[in-house]
Design an enzyme around this catalytic site. Structure first.
Site, short mmCIF file in Angstrom:
data_model
loop_
_atom_site.label_atom_id
_atom_site.label_comp_id
_atom_site.label_asym_id
_atom_site.label_seq_id
_atom_site.Cartn_x
_atom_site.Cartn_y
_atom_site.Cartn_z
N HIS A 1 -1.13 -2.64 1.55
CA HIS A 1 0.15 -2.16 1.69
C HIS A 1 -0.39 -1.00 1.18
CE1 HIS A 1 3.20 0.04 0.20
NE2 HIS A 1 3.46 0.19 -0.66
N CYS B 1 5.72 4.55 -1.70
CA CYS B 1 4.87 3.60 -0.41
C CYS B 1 6.48 4.36 0.75
CB CYS B 1 5.77 2.55 -1.24
SG CYS B 1 5.22 2.12 -3.04
N CYS C 1 10.99 -0.61 -0.63
CA CYS C 1 11.10 -0.20 -1.98
C CYS C 1 10.03 0.77 -2.31
CB CYS C 1 10.84 -1.31 -2.85
SG CYS C 1 8.90 -2.46 -3.23
#
Length: 387
Positions: A343, A91, A373
């Site tokens: 995302h 991520c 995160c």
């Protein structure tokens, strides 16, 4: 040591992954479009003068494989002499791309770099080809690779109720829609070609993922998505599935001044940390604290924060433990976040940083912090300072 500055930052609209505007657009084309756009917006910098291109992408296979950074650069007609590398910290990939470029500039090994990231989750799903080693469960919780269950764990540990999650998710959509209506995203979104619901080719200049009709009452009707018996995390309180790219032009402050380019912000500090994979969503807390320590700042010095909304159940504990729960509406994700915008994994670090820079300018604050995160237990953060 050279000061690292952000000269420009842009992104594509965020498209729905299922049948969305970019269903017929490849990840390399989204990336190349932004590379061309950054260079066109900053003609004082010749493309051949770029030292490197750092591009984040998580699922590096199919159209996103074989070094998508280089493929996109070639499509964008960046001179062949300019190298390019694809970065993967899950991520945090495109924020890691920024960090890699920044360190090259700080060390004097580079003067100008393009950074960014992309993820087409409609074409290359998050789970495509994933095959976790069966022995991993000897060292970490068996569910550590299931992001939704790690969010459930955080919610239970920190007393985050279903109602709190629904309220935060509704806020994300409301704020993202308000930002769209007010034109707050206009400075960061580059119109990008795609297809509407009827298959007509058009230029999109808005995020189609946002659901302005979202209410707490509607969210309350959704079933738990990951733990059907006692869970509280739903699809509505999780980051949306979307496709998109984001990009930044990063330079040494001295080179920017030589070229007459006005920097928008400095990279004040950077941090990356590891944490228990079972609570991977908690990574922004230690990452933010470390970045602030490196910058010689405290939480109270930061005017605005962009924190990636993987899950409402994940971001709320981070906000709480950073001491910001009473300042959500003054400092946190003022234009909504990933619950509303989605995302796209390799894109999000550059996307939230781009949104943050615009918010810092609009709110006239000196310092901003972007943090996320990272799956399997990491956190990444960047402190920016307006020039």
């Amino acid at each position: 040591m050279e000061q690292v500055v952000i000269v420009d930052a842009i992104r594509t609209p965020m498209s729905r992954s299922k049948g969305g505007a970019f269903r017929n657009v490849r990840a390399e084309d989204l990336s190349a479009h932004l590379m061309r756009s950054l260079l066109a917006r900053n003609p004082a910098l010749e493309a051949a003068a770029l030292d490197d291109i750092y591009w984040g992408c998580v699922q590096q296979t199919l159209e996103q494989g074989f070094n998508i950074a280089r493929n996109a650069a070639l499509l964008a007609e960046v001179p062949h002499s300019v190298p390019a590398v694809t970065v993967n910290r899950l991520c945090g990939s495109s924020m890691q791309a920024l960090h890699d470029a920044a360190r090259m500039i700080m060390s004097g090994d580079a003067q100008a770099c393009l950074v960014g990231g992309v993820e087409h989750m409609g074409h290359v799903p998050m789970s495509h080809g994933v095959d976790f080693h069966p022995g991993l469960s000897r060292n970490v919780a068996k569910a550590a690779g299931m992001m939704g269950l790690t969010a459930e764990m955080l919610a239970r540990m920190h007393g985050i109720s279903r109602e709190m999650q629904d309220a935060f998710a509704a806020r994300s959509h409301a704020r993202a829609w308000a930002a769209t209506q007010s034109g707050a995203f206009k400075n960061e979104i580059i119109p990008t070609g795609g297809h509407d619901a009827d298959g007509v080719l058009k230029q999109f200049n808005y995020d189609e993922v946002i659901r302005p009709e979202t209410t707490v009452e509607a969210l309350a009707t959704l079933r738990p998505a990951f733990d059907p018996v006692s869970g509280t995390v739903t699809a509505g309180t999780s980051s949306a599935l979307s496709d998109g790219a984001a990009a930044m032009l990063v330079m040494s402050e001295s080179r920017a001044h030589e070229l007459g380019l006005k920097p928008r912000a400095r990279v004040r500090s950077m941090a990356v940390v590891g944490c228990d994979p079972a609570i991977m969503g908690y990574g922004p807390v230690p990452a933010s604290k470390l970045a602030l320590k490196k910058a010689g700042l405290s939480v109270s010095d930061i005017g605005v924060f962009e924190m990636n909304e993987a899950f409402a159940a994940q971001i709320l504990p981070c906000i709480k433990d950073l001491g910001l729960i009473e300042q959500i509406d003054e400092k946190i994700n003022l234009n909504g976040g990933a619950i509303a915008l989605g995302h796209p994994l390799g894109c999000s670090g550059a996307r939230i940083s781009t949104t943050l820079l615009n918010l810092m300018e609009r709110k006239d604050v000196q310092f901003g912090l972007a943090t996320m995160c990272i799956g399997l237990g990491q956190g990444i953060a960047t402190v920016f300072e307006r020039v």
